[in-house]
Design an enzyme around this catalytic site. Structure first.
Site, PDB file in Angstrom:
ATOM      1  N   ARG A   1      43.651  40.222  40.011  1.00  0.00           N
ATOM      2  CA  ARG A   1      43.580  40.529  41.437  1.00  0.00           C
ATOM      3  C   ARG A   1      43.496  39.214  42.209  1.00  0.00           C
ATOM      4  NH1 ARG A   1      45.310  45.073  41.284  1.00  0.00           N
ATOM      5  NH2 ARG A   1      44.201  47.004  41.747  1.00  0.00           N
TER       6      ARG A   1
ATOM      7  N   HIS B   1      53.567  40.614  42.823  1.00  0.00           N
ATOM      8  CA  HIS B   1      52.723  41.635  42.182  1.00  0.00           C
ATOM      9  C   HIS B   1      53.584  42.628  41.377  1.00  0.00           C
ATOM     10  CE1 HIS B   1      48.730  44.097  42.524  1.00  0.00           C
ATOM     11  NE2 HIS B   1      49.260  44.172  41.311  1.00  0.00           N
TER      12      HIS B   1
ATOM     13  N   GLU C   1      47.774  40.444  50.038  1.00  0.00           N
ATOM     14  CA  GLU C   1      49.168  40.869  49.798  1.00  0.00           C
ATOM     15  C   GLU C   1      49.643  41.840  50.882  1.00  0.00           C
ATOM     16  OE1 GLU C   1      49.247  42.662  45.922  1.00  0.00           O
ATOM     17  OE2 GLU C   1      48.415  40.901  44.968  1.00  0.00           O
TER      18      GLU C   1
END
Length: 320
Positions: A239, A286, A268
């Site tokens: 993360r 991601h 993000e």
């Protein structure tokens, strides 16, 4: 399509954020689906339709706020597309006896594959090599030398399912495997480090594979970069919240560490522009679990968790 009468007898599900089309289609076929992300006035929508919603479907990176959950009095299940629960107030969910199901075990291989892919691509300068050829520079020059991977020391922060899968792959590269976690795992014959700073100091590659819990927020900070060898690389497939991005940017700019490869970011999809100017960082949007096979399996897992809940059967991905 359902007739209107059938539609109202179906269990009602709140979809918090967009998911892949096939999953949306399957949800629509089995449930009455409200899409939170399409509501222009969320407060009015919740006031009108909040009661009666039985389950929530959300993505691991999005979760659901406690504030919205508080306005869903009848919810008994949160089905997560992913394995992260850091964006869900788990204490509040437990307090209300709301079950939480994740797509457990489904994305482990892909995430571990990408961790090794990032490690190799960054240290062997694969993206730079591709540009070097495309831009015609090979005709007149040789590219700079890269960093060897085989035989190096890999430090894994977080030795859960994903950490262990990364370690198995690293073993194929004859790497020495070190790790730290909340506790030592006696079943593993890897080198245990009692704390993160020891691990960082001893590693040529530091791979972040820990959960994005509140206690881990910003844990990879300047103090960690300062004890890493100056030839070491940071790889993050966990993360973005675990890494202090401002401190990482300084460490990369000042060559405190050799470089970084990142699949996740603090905010993000907004990525600090400072990263774009650096040649020693590899950036990905991601995509650790973003393969056709795994996203299909994750979708099936979400549907199985929901079906288990509504049919009063086992919920395969239930977090105990």
């Amino acid at each position: 399509m359902h007739t209107e009468t059938q539609h109202h007898t179906l269990p009602t599900v709140l979809l918090v954020a967009p998911v892949m089309d096939a999953l949306q289609t399957a949800l629509d076929a089995n449930y009455r689906v409200f899409r939170l992300y399409e509501q222009t006035d969320v407060a009015a929508f919740l006031a009108q339709s909040g009661a009666g919603i039985s389950a929530v479907v959300t993505r691991g990176d999005v979760g659901i706020s406690r504030d919205i959950l508080a306005q869903l009095p009848d919810v008994g299940m949160i089905a997560v597309f992913g394995v992260g629960t850091d964006a869900i107030d788990m204490a509040y969910a437990r307090q209300r006896n709301i079950r939480v199901g994740i797509t457990a075990g489904v994305l482990t291989d892909d995430v571990a594959d990408l961790a090794l892919g990032l490690l190799l691509a960054a240290s062997r300068r694969l993206c730079q090599g591709d540009r070097f050829v495309r831009e015609g520079r090979w005709e007149n020059a040789a590219p700079p030398l890269a960093t060897k991977v085989s035989g190096k020391r890999i430090g894994i922060f977080g030795m859960g399912n994903i950490g262990q899968a990364i370690a198995r792959r690293a073993r194929g590269f004859d790497m020495t495997i070190l790790y730290t976690d909340r506790q030592r795992n006696g079943a593993l014959d890897y080198q245990w480090c009692a704390d993160l700073h020891t691990l960082a100091h001893e590693s040529d590659f530091l791979v972040v594979a820990a959960s994005g819990s509140a206690e881990n927020k910003g844990i990879i900070d300047a103090s960690v970069f300062n004890v890493m060898p100056d030839h070491a690389w940071l790889i993050n497939i966990a993360r973005g919240s675990l890494v202090d991005e401002a401190a990482l940017i300084v460490a990369l700019q000042q060559h405190v560490i050799a470089g970084a490869a990142l699949d996740v970011f603090e905010n993000e999809p907004h990525v600090p522009a400072a990263f774009y100017d650096l040649d020693n960082v590899l950036l990905q949007p991601h995509v650790a679990s973003a393969t056709v096979e795994t996203r299909q399996a994750m979708s099936a897992s979400v549907l199985a968790n929901l079906a288990g809940y509504f049919n009063h059967q086992d919920i395969p991905g239930l977090i105990k």
